[in-house]
Design a protein around this motif. Structure first.
Motif, PDB file in Angstrom:
ATOM      1  N   ARG A  41       1.512  31.230 -24.553  1.00  5.71           N
ATOM      2  CA  ARG A  41       2.571  30.109 -24.930  1.00  5.71           C
ATOM      3  C   ARG A  41       2.834  29.520 -23.573  1.00  5.71           C
ATOM      4  O   ARG A  41       3.371  28.231 -23.617  1.00  5.71           O
ATOM      5  N   ARG A  42       2.877  30.082 -22.438  1.00  9.00           N
ATOM      6  CA  ARG A  42       3.301  29.748 -20.950  1.00  9.00           C
ATOM      7  C   ARG A  42       2.330  28.973 -20.551  1.00  9.00           C
ATOM      8  O   ARG A  42       2.393  28.196 -19.688  1.00  9.00           O
ATOM      9  N   ASP A  43       1.082  30.124 -20.201  1.00  5.54           N
ATOM     10  CA  ASP A  43      -0.005  29.776 -19.257  1.00  5.54           C
ATOM     11  C   ASP A  43      -1.284  29.153 -19.781  1.00  5.54           C
ATOM     12  O   ASP A  43      -1.698  29.621 -20.906  1.00  5.54           O
ATOM     13  N   ARG A  44      -1.526  27.970 -19.042  1.00  4.73           N
ATOM     14  CA  ARG A  44      -2.493  27.101 -19.637  1.00  4.73           C
ATOM     15  C   ARG A  44      -3.865  27.901 -19.642  1.00  4.73           C
ATOM     16  O   ARG A  44      -4.390  28.451 -18.842  1.00  4.73           O
ATOM     17  N   LEU A  45      -4.522  27.186 -20.662  1.00  2.00           N
ATOM     18  CA  LEU A  45      -6.121  27.547 -20.781  1.00  2.00           C
ATOM     19  C   LEU A  45      -6.890  26.799 -19.325  1.00  2.00           C
ATOM     20  O   LEU A  45      -6.580  25.655 -19.441  1.00  2.00           O
ATOM     21  N   CYS A  46      -7.648  27.693 -18.827  1.00  2.00           N
ATOM     22  CA  CYS A  46      -8.296  27.087 -17.722  1.00  2.00           C
ATOM     23  C   CYS A  46      -9.947  27.016 -17.906  1.00  2.00           C
ATOM     24  O   CYS A  46     -10.549  26.155 -17.483  1.00  2.00           O
ATOM     25  N   LEU A  47     -10.349  28.028 -18.251  1.00  2.00           N
ATOM     26  CA  LEU A  47     -11.599  28.116 -18.620  1.00  2.00           C
ATOM     27  C   LEU A  47     -12.086  28.872 -19.918  1.00  2.00           C
ATOM     28  O   LEU A  47     -11.486  29.790 -20.456  1.00  2.00           O
ATOM     29  N   VAL A  48     -13.264  28.419 -20.488  1.00  2.00           N
ATOM     30  CA  VAL A  48     -13.938  28.987 -21.752  1.00  2.00           C
ATOM     31  C   VAL A  48     -15.163  29.276 -21.720  1.00  2.00           C
ATOM     32  O   VAL A  48     -15.994  28.568 -21.115  1.00  2.00           O
ATOM     33  N   GLN A  49     -15.794  30.652 -21.754  1.00  2.00           N
ATOM     34  CA  GLN A  49     -16.956  31.130 -21.444  1.00  2.00           C
ATOM     35  C   GLN A  49     -17.739  31.509 -22.698  1.00  2.00           C
ATOM     36  O   GLN A  49     -16.875  31.909 -23.520  1.00  2.00           O
ATOM     37  N   LEU A  50     -19.203  30.976 -22.903  1.00  2.00           N
ATOM     38  CA  LEU A  50     -19.684  31.271 -24.145  1.00  2.00           C
ATOM     39  C   LEU A  50     -21.166  31.642 -23.594  1.00  2.00           C
ATOM     40  O   LEU A  50     -21.686  31.079 -22.736  1.00  2.00           O
TER      41      LEU A  50
END
Length: 218
Positions: A41-50
């Motif tokens: 809820r607080r900490d932003r999404l920075c990276l998505v690994q696939l």
């Protein structure tokens, strides 16, 4: 913009803002996320690994407009996350599904979770972390040295990229082992019911129903 690195026999592609056009991952893709902290809820999404489980990892940096990025404007990534014909493998999907929903505004489905599978089937141990599973089931020793580094930095280090990639490169092999154990012990239907509920569990967490948990007695 994309760049490519090579680490320990793996190919790592780093993309800013979105997956490039034309990338496919087959019927099952391994996914993980890195955020600024442990509260989706607080900490932003920075990276998505696939990863398609083929020794190649794609890392997508989600950069907010305030830092010159596009934020949640990543149509190719969103299309994959919501594609009903592609199964997404996570380790601790509860957190990642919530982080993706909060950061990108889409619900990831269908999903499976190696942590849930391990807890259902490996009741002889309390060690269900990704590092433990990889060591015990597929003989891979993961390094967690970069786990608490700054994932919101505009430029990621080679060490960060290698760490992030390692979290998805082995999930296909890990899932194959766990799925076979679930079938052997006749618990696959229970596992599937848990997986089906995970998107809603993530939404409940974002609404603050992690504590107190709706399913607890108190």
């Amino acid at each position: 913009m994309s760049q490519t690195q090579f680490a320990a026999g793996a190919t790592i592609h780093i993309h800013r803002h979105d997956l490039p056009d034309g990338i496919t991952f087959g019927a099952m893709v391994a996914i993980d996320t890195e955020t600024m902290g442990l509260d989706p809820r607080r900490d932003r999404l920075c990276l998505v690994q696939l990863s398609a489980g083929d020794g190649t990892a794609h890392l997508v940096q989600i950069i907010p407009p305030a830092m010159g990025g596009r934020g949640a404007d990543c149509p190719n990534l969103k299309a994959l996350l919501t594609n009903p014909d592609v199964i997404k493998i996570f380790h601790f999907a509860r957190f990642d599904v919530a982080a993706l929903y909060n950061g990108l505004g889409v619900m990831t489905a269908p999903v499976i979770c190696t942590k849930i599978a391990s807890k259902l089937i490996r009741t002889y141990t309390d060690r269900h972390g990704l590092k433990d599973l990889c060591r015990d089931l597929i003989g891979v020793d993961l390094s967690k040295q970069q786990q608490t580094s700054d994932w919101g930095a505009p430029e990621l280090t080679a060490e960060q990229c290698a760490y992030a990639a390692s979290d998805v490169l082995h999930l296909h092999a890990l899932w194959a082992k766990l799925d076979a154990l679930l079938v052997r012990e006749n618990r696959r239907d229970i596992a599937q019911a848990c997986y089906d509920f995970l998107p809603m569990r993530g939404r409940l967490d974002l609404l603050g129903y992690e504590d107190p948990d709706l399913f607890s007695h108190r």
